[in-house]
Scaffold this motif. Structure first.
Motif, PDB file in Angstrom:
ATOM      1  N   SER A  58      49.184  33.774  26.323  1.00  0.00           N
ATOM      2  CA  SER A  58      47.964  33.998  25.421  1.00  0.00           C
ATOM      3  C   SER A  58      46.846  34.808  26.332  1.00  0.00           C
ATOM      4  CB  SER A  58      47.509  32.919  24.830  1.00  0.00           C
ATOM      5  OG  SER A  58      48.246  32.208  23.959  1.00  0.00           O
ATOM      6  N   ALA A  59      46.849  34.296  27.451  1.00  0.00           N
ATOM      7  CA  ALA A  59      45.822  35.050  28.412  1.00  0.00           C
ATOM      8  C   ALA A  59      46.692  36.054  29.250  1.00  0.00           C
ATOM      9  CB  ALA A  59      45.077  33.988  29.451  1.00  0.00           C
ATOM     10  N   ASP A  60      45.978  37.213  30.013  1.00  0.00           N
ATOM     11  CA  ASP A  60      46.795  38.157  30.715  1.00  0.00           C
ATOM     12  C   ASP A  60      47.388  37.400  31.879  1.00  0.00           C
ATOM     13  OD1 ASP A  60      46.592  40.921  29.575  1.00  0.00           O
ATOM     14  OD2 ASP A  60      44.302  40.105  29.636  1.00  0.00           O
ATOM     15  N   MET A  61      46.610  36.439  32.542  1.00  0.00           N
ATOM     16  CA  MET A  61      47.039  35.554  33.577  1.00  0.00           C
ATOM     17  C   MET A  61      46.525  34.403  33.879  1.00  0.00           C
ATOM     18  SD  MET A  61      49.112  35.351  35.995  1.00  0.00           S
ATOM     19  CE  MET A  61      49.865  36.939  35.800  1.00  0.00           C
ATOM     20  N   THR A  62      46.907  33.457  34.467  1.00  0.00           N
ATOM     21  CA  THR A  62      46.367  32.026  34.622  1.00  0.00           C
ATOM     22  C   THR A  62      46.157  31.888  36.231  1.00  0.00           C
ATOM     23  OG1 THR A  62      47.215  31.209  32.775  1.00  0.00           O
ATOM     24  CG2 THR A  62      46.394  29.551  34.397  1.00  0.00           C
ATOM     25  N   PHE A  63      45.045  31.463  36.788  1.00  0.00           N
ATOM     26  CA  PHE A  63      44.896  31.136  38.146  1.00  0.00           C
ATOM     27  C   PHE A  63      44.312  29.771  38.171  1.00  0.00           C
ATOM     28  CE2 PHE A  63      43.252  35.661  39.530  1.00  0.00           C
ATOM     29  CZ  PHE A  63      44.333  36.207  39.479  1.00  0.00           C
ATOM     30  N   ALA A  64      45.546  29.155  38.688  1.00  0.00           N
ATOM     31  CA  ALA A  64      45.228  27.558  38.648  1.00  0.00           C
ATOM     32  C   ALA A  64      45.905  26.862  39.586  1.00  0.00           C
ATOM     33  CB  ALA A  64      45.551  27.144  37.433  1.00  0.00           C
ATOM     34  N   ALA A  79      36.771  33.162  42.660  1.00  0.00           N
ATOM     35  CA  ALA A  79      36.887  34.437  43.455  1.00  0.00           C
ATOM     36  C   ALA A  79      38.049  35.300  43.046  1.00  0.00           C
ATOM     37  CB  ALA A  79      36.647  34.025  44.959  1.00  0.00           C
ATOM     38  N   LEU A  80      39.101  34.926  43.029  1.00  0.00           N
ATOM     39  CA  LEU A  80      40.425  35.733  42.677  1.00  0.00           C
ATOM     40  C   LEU A  80      40.269  36.295  41.458  1.00  0.00           C
ATOM     41  CD1 LEU A  80      43.248  33.593  44.332  1.00  0.00           C
ATOM     42  CD2 LEU A  80      42.626  35.641  45.220  1.00  0.00           C
ATOM     43  N   GLY A  81      39.799  35.325  40.445  1.00  0.00           N
ATOM     44  CA  GLY A  81      39.680  36.114  39.135  1.00  0.00           C
ATOM     45  C   GLY A  81      38.716  37.173  39.093  1.00  0.00           C
ATOM     46  N   ILE A  82      37.730  37.267  39.802  1.00  0.00           N
ATOM     47  CA  ILE A  82      36.635  38.461  39.882  1.00  0.00           C
ATOM     48  C   ILE A  82      37.340  39.676  40.409  1.00  0.00           C
ATOM     49  CG2 ILE A  82      34.324  39.194  40.927  1.00  0.00           C
ATOM     50  CD1 ILE A  82      34.032  37.542  38.262  1.00  0.00           C
ATOM     51  N   GLU A  83      38.096  39.109  41.358  1.00  0.00           N
ATOM     52  CA  GLU A  83      38.835  40.326  42.356  1.00  0.00           C
ATOM     53  C   GLU A  83      39.776  40.891  41.327  1.00  0.00           C
ATOM     54  OE1 GLU A  83      40.840  38.904  45.814  1.00  0.00           O
ATOM     55  OE2 GLU A  83      38.960  38.920  47.018  1.00  0.00           O
ATOM     56  N   ALA A  84      40.454  40.200  40.644  1.00  0.00           N
ATOM     57  CA  ALA A  84      41.244  40.892  39.466  1.00  0.00           C
ATOM     58  C   ALA A  84      40.657  41.816  38.691  1.00  0.00           C
ATOM     59  CB  ALA A  84      42.209  39.724  38.850  1.00  0.00           C
ATOM     60  N   ALA A 144      39.327  46.926  36.230  1.00  0.00           N
ATOM     61  CA  ALA A 144      38.579  47.922  35.944  1.00  0.00           C
ATOM     62  C   ALA A 144      38.764  49.380  36.644  1.00  0.00           C
ATOM     63  CB  ALA A 144      37.031  47.267  36.099  1.00  0.00           C
ATOM     64  N   ASP A 145      39.108  49.267  37.921  1.00  0.00           N
ATOM     65  CA  ASP A 145      39.267  50.356  38.959  1.00  0.00           C
ATOM     66  C   ASP A 145      40.644  50.989  38.461  1.00  0.00           C
ATOM     67  OD1 ASP A 145      36.745  49.912  39.695  1.00  0.00           O
ATOM     68  OD2 ASP A 145      37.429  49.260  41.669  1.00  0.00           O
ATOM     69  N   THR A 146      41.883  50.358  38.383  1.00  0.00           N
ATOM     70  CA  THR A 146      43.155  50.831  38.380  1.00  0.00           C
ATOM     71  C   THR A 146      43.864  50.749  37.013  1.00  0.00           C
ATOM     72  OG1 THR A 146      44.293  48.999  39.320  1.00  0.00           O
ATOM     73  CG2 THR A 146      43.116  50.576  40.868  1.00  0.00           C
ATOM     74  N   GLY A 147      43.530  49.720  36.219  1.00  0.00           N
ATOM     75  CA  GLY A 147      44.075  49.305  35.124  1.00  0.00           C
ATOM     76  C   GLY A 147      45.292  48.277  35.182  1.00  0.00           C
ATOM     77  N   ALA A 148      45.329  48.055  36.608  1.00  0.00           N
ATOM     78  CA  ALA A 148      46.598  46.996  37.060  1.00  0.00           C
ATOM     79  C   ALA A 148      46.181  45.461  36.781  1.00  0.00           C
ATOM     80  CB  ALA A 148      47.001  47.179  38.507  1.00  0.00           C
ATOM     81  N   LYS A 149      46.955  44.610  36.350  1.00  0.00           N
ATOM     82  CA  LYS A 149      46.822  43.372  35.743  1.00  0.00           C
ATOM     83  C   LYS A 149      47.502  42.437  36.972  1.00  0.00           C
ATOM     84  CE  LYS A 149      46.554  44.028  30.997  1.00  0.00           C
ATOM     85  NZ  LYS A 149      47.125  43.655  29.651  1.00  0.00           N
ATOM     86  N   PRO A 150      46.762  41.291  37.249  1.00  0.00           N
ATOM     87  CA  PRO A 150      47.377  40.450  38.258  1.00  0.00           C
ATOM     88  C   PRO A 150      48.779  39.980  37.950  1.00  0.00           C
ATOM     89  CG  PRO A 150      45.744  39.374  36.807  1.00  0.00           C
ATOM     90  CD  PRO A 150      45.661  40.876  36.401  1.00  0.00           C
ATOM     91  N   ALA A 152      54.856  30.752  36.036  1.00  0.00           N
ATOM     92  CA  ALA A 152      54.266  31.684  34.974  1.00  0.00           C
ATOM     93  C   ALA A 152      52.798  31.989  35.299  1.00  0.00           C
ATOM     94  CB  ALA A 152      54.461  31.032  33.629  1.00  0.00           C
ATOM     95  N   PHE A 153      52.201  31.424  36.418  1.00  0.00           N
ATOM     96  CA  PHE A 153      50.707  31.639  36.776  1.00  0.00           C
ATOM     97  C   PHE A 153      50.706  31.945  38.412  1.00  0.00           C
ATOM     98  CE2 PHE A 153      52.098  27.336  37.498  1.00  0.00           C
ATOM     99  CZ  PHE A 153      51.393  26.769  38.424  1.00  0.00           C
ATOM    100  N   PHE A 154      49.503  32.258  38.576  1.00  0.00           N
ATOM    101  CA  PHE A 154      49.039  32.415  39.795  1.00  0.00           C
ATOM    102  C   PHE A 154      48.818  30.954  40.598  1.00  0.00           C
ATOM    103  CE2 PHE A 154      46.832  33.421  43.890  1.00  0.00           C
ATOM    104  CZ  PHE A 154      47.614  34.445  44.400  1.00  0.00           C
ATOM    105  N   ASP A 155      49.223  30.515  41.733  1.00  0.00           N
ATOM    106  CA  ASP A 155      49.245  29.214  42.113  1.00  0.00           C
ATOM    107  C   ASP A 155      48.139  29.262  43.152  1.00  0.00           C
ATOM    108  OD1 ASP A 155      49.444  26.675  43.091  1.00  0.00           O
ATOM    109  OD2 ASP A 155      51.459  26.619  43.445  1.00  0.00           O
TER     110      ASP A 155
END
Length: 338
Positions: free
Chosen positions: A122-128, A284-289, A294-300, A307-310
């Motif tokens: 449901s989210a584009d990515m999960t950092f957790a 911090a990683l979320g803000i970087e993403a 915003a700059d490139t359109g690339a998603k994490p 299924a998430f970024f550990d």
């Protein structure tokens, strides 16, 4: 008009506002509360990284843990403000999905922090943190520490909320799996039939809730000897309830978080072991993403095989158990937060 005003730096966030750092990219951080040290550290990480990257950050939080309505209102505000990305720790991981969809439909990158939404995509990515692993670590440690006494354990399960957000379920089920107890439906807690489980009570993730939950379970079985807790504030409350009946010396308490007060409680013997997670890194990683999007359109992208970024987890204890990797409280205090 609202977006123009924002870019001019004339609007501050409704809660925890930060001055605009630069025109172009704006982001929102929405946490469960703004008082829990975990979310305070998360905001600190997001704020520092936003300042570094020139991202305008607006921060919002619920009044209490479980305040779903405030989070919905915050998402609506972020959409209206033209944010490029939203970082959110959802209080209700199912009910928030419709609001998240509205944000994504508006072209906003939505990243769940700490607590996966249901369903997770449901989210584009999960950092957790891998919350199941966090639970498994403390369950395995408790099992190894008790040894032959495991078969006679009397376990109190101090969970978070009756809505059972994913982080609540994952930690609970991870603990039971690590301890060697079969779970019934892995997508919910409280339906297990193992007689060693005295019962489940909710704590709202705070000390008072932990104390009341422990008191309730002690009325069911005053000889509880293992206590699983959703987080360290609830563990502290459970300890106080046990101390009130003279049981604080002979009950094994385990938890998850890794905040500085919790790690100190491990060092002092209040908690036997805790799984440490890293909220500053998540944010911090979320803000970087968001900046990259915003700059490139690339998603994490997720961690390989997940299924998430550990963002990592480590067991903290001064009583290491064979076969369970851990760090001591000295190292835990070097890495703690709050």
């Amino acid at each position: 008009m609202i977006r123009k005003m924002l870019l001019a730096g004339s609007i501050l966030a409704a809660m925890g506002a930060m001055p605009a750092q630069a025109a172009g990219t704006s982001a929102c951080l929405i946490t469960k509360t703004d008082t829990n040290p975990f979310f305070v550290k998360m905001k600190e990480g997001a704020t520092a990284k936003a300042a570094e990257l020139g991202v305008t950050l607006k921060a919002y939080a619920g009044k209490i843990d479980g305040d779903h309505e405030s989070q919905v209102a915050a998402i609506e505000t972020c959409i209206a403000d033209g944010a490029k990305g939203i970082l959110i720790t959802a209080s209700d991981t199912k009910a928030i999905v419709d609001s998240v969809k509205q944000a994504r439909d508006a072209g906003i990158l939505v990243i769940a922090l700490d607590t996966p939404l249901e369903p997770i995509d449901s989210a584009d990515m999960t950092f957790a943190t891998d919350n199941f692993k966090a639970g498994t670590l403390i369950g395995s440690w408790a099992k190894a520490t008790l040894g032959d006494k495991t078969k006679d354990a009397k376990i109190a399960m101090l969970d978070l909320s009756i809505s059972q957000p994913s982080v609540d379920v994952l930690r609970d089920q991870g603990f039971l799996t690590g301890f060697g107890i079969d779970v019934a439906d892995p997508n919910k807690w409280g339906d297990e039939t193992d007689p060693r489980i005295v019962g489940n009570e909710v704590t709202s993730g705070n000390e008072e809730g932990g104390r009341k939950a422990m008191e309730n379970l002690l009325t069911k079985d005053p000889m509880i000897n293992v206590v699983y807790t959703i987080n360290e504030p609830s563990a502290a409350g459970a300890y106080e309830a046990l101390k009130a009946v003279g049981r604080e010396k002979d009950v094994l308490i385990v938890s998850v978080d890794g905040g500085c007060p919790g790690v100190k409680n491990v060092a002092e013997g209040v908690i036997g072991a805790t799984s440490q997670q890293y909220p500053l890194l998540m944010a911090a990683l979320g803000i970087e993403a968001i900046k990259t999007f915003a700059d490139t359109g690339a998603k994490p992208k997720p961690t390989d095989g997940k299924a998430f970024f550990d963002t990592g987890v480590a067991l903290v204890t001064d009583k290491p158990a064979a076969g369970v990797e851990s760090i001591d409280t000295k190292e835990g205090l070097d890495k703690c937060w709050g």
